[in-house]
Design an enzyme around this catalytic site. Sequence first.
Site, mmCIF file in Angstrom:
data_model
loop_
_atom_site.group_PDB
_atom_site.id
_atom_site.type_symbol
_atom_site.label_atom_id
_atom_site.label_comp_id
_atom_site.label_asym_id
_atom_site.label_seq_id
_atom_site.Cartn_x
_atom_site.Cartn_y
_atom_site.Cartn_z
ATOM 1 N N LYS A 22 -9.923 4.227 9.032
ATOM 2 C CA LYS A 22 -9.087 5.407 8.922
ATOM 3 C C LYS A 22 -9.875 6.605 8.388
ATOM 4 O O LYS A 22 -9.981 7.618 9.046
ATOM 5 C CB LYS A 22 -7.877 5.098 8.041
ATOM 6 C CG LYS A 22 -7.042 3.926 8.578
ATOM 7 C CD LYS A 22 -5.938 3.525 7.631
ATOM 8 C CE LYS A 22 -5.250 2.242 8.066
ATOM 9 N NZ LYS A 22 -4.474 2.388 9.297
ATOM 10 N N ASP A 81 -4.341 -1.122 -2.722
ATOM 11 C CA ASP A 81 -4.749 -0.980 -1.329
ATOM 12 C C ASP A 81 -4.800 0.509 -1.018
ATOM 13 O O ASP A 81 -3.770 1.179 -0.980
ATOM 14 C CB ASP A 81 -3.733 -1.703 -0.438
ATOM 15 C CG ASP A 81 -4.057 -1.615 1.048
ATOM 16 O OD1 ASP A 81 -4.983 -0.867 1.429
ATOM 17 O OD2 ASP A 81 -3.364 -2.286 1.844
ATOM 18 N N TRP A 88 3.262 -2.874 4.532
ATOM 19 C CA TRP A 88 2.001 -3.474 4.116
ATOM 20 C C TRP A 88 2.134 -4.156 2.757
ATOM 21 O O TRP A 88 1.470 -5.172 2.490
ATOM 22 C CB TRP A 88 0.877 -2.439 4.126
ATOM 23 C CG TRP A 88 0.469 -2.109 5.524
ATOM 24 C CD1 TRP A 88 0.672 -0.937 6.192
ATOM 25 C CD2 TRP A 88 -0.173 -2.993 6.452
ATOM 26 N NE1 TRP A 88 0.191 -1.033 7.477
ATOM 27 C CE2 TRP A 88 -0.333 -2.280 7.669
ATOM 28 C CE3 TRP A 88 -0.625 -4.301 6.386
ATOM 29 C CZ2 TRP A 88 -0.932 -2.851 8.789
ATOM 30 C CZ3 TRP A 88 -1.216 -4.877 7.507
ATOM 31 C CH2 TRP A 88 -1.365 -4.148 8.687
#
Length: 354
Positions: A191, A167, A101
């Site tokens: 999530k 993030d 990511w």
Amino acid sequence: MTVFNFSAGPAVLPVPVLLKAQSELLNYKGSGQSVLELSHRSTLFENILQETESLLRELLQIPDNYRVLFLQGGATLQFSMLPLNLATAHQRVDFIDTGSWSQKAIQDAGAFVQTNVIASSEADHYRSIPTGPICSDADYLHITWNNTLEGTTFTNVPQVDVPLVADFSSSILSEPIDVSQFDVIYAGAQKNLGSAGMTLVIIKDDLLQRTPDRLGSYLRYDIHAAHHSLYNTPPTYSIYLTKLVLEWIKEQGFDTVVQRNRRQAASLYAHLDQSAMFSNSVALPDRSRMNIPFSTGQTDLDQQFLQFAERHQLVNLKGHRSVGGMRASLYNAMPTAGVDALITVLQRFEQGER
């Protein structure tokens, strides 16, 4: 059929949240309307929005000089919005590269500004978090706090003299964080916050002044802040589900949720560490409590285990295609019974059951 869902996202939701959403689906607060049908300009929805922000501010102890935005496009859109809004002085962004990511964020930012990797754990296949002093003179430094694929996490906040952007998609509200140590925190909802469709952005007020005039309206943080996330139709139902999840966390007690996460991860790691068949290769100090990859080291045997686990109602344990093996995602809504069931199935498979 009841299963334990170990998906990395969209992920398991608390049962009380699902039941509450079910009970209000057709008639929200006596309005005769579903939440799915509410106008985003209605008082009913504006109350949902305000309550969601209030709960976030309470649980995360967000300082008053930060704005809370509810956007769309997932964390992936933030990879572009961040440099477009914030990299306006030097046209350069620094990154700490900790995996897939991070690499996606670097690639997207590179379409607009110069990117610079100032630290990376690529040399050890992203099994750790880079250590040592960090220096940056870019427009901001970007990190991925918890690495969903690789199963690593930061435990210390980098100390730099530029804005720090993080993030937190796969670990938001799973552990206490000091928001004041960051300038931007962002996270996809699917999530730990709720359902796919909403992206949380927490941004320090003074950064809103950086947005250049030439940027299109939806891509501007300052416009979303000025309109309290109501510039266009927001992801209304995802925001509503986030409100329900936050209410559930508050009712459980945030400290209770955090301690349960720690116990559950410690229990699974303890079993993997003593196993003669399964192993986790992440450096001990950097192990994620949210995403735990493991493997037998043999592709065929991994596949046999995945099939065995699914027959015992343990689903979505397959590791990401770029990593292989298995991955257990232990988000806030994963009950201890699910972790206990996984450990039992690991034991039975290692003892020869197929």
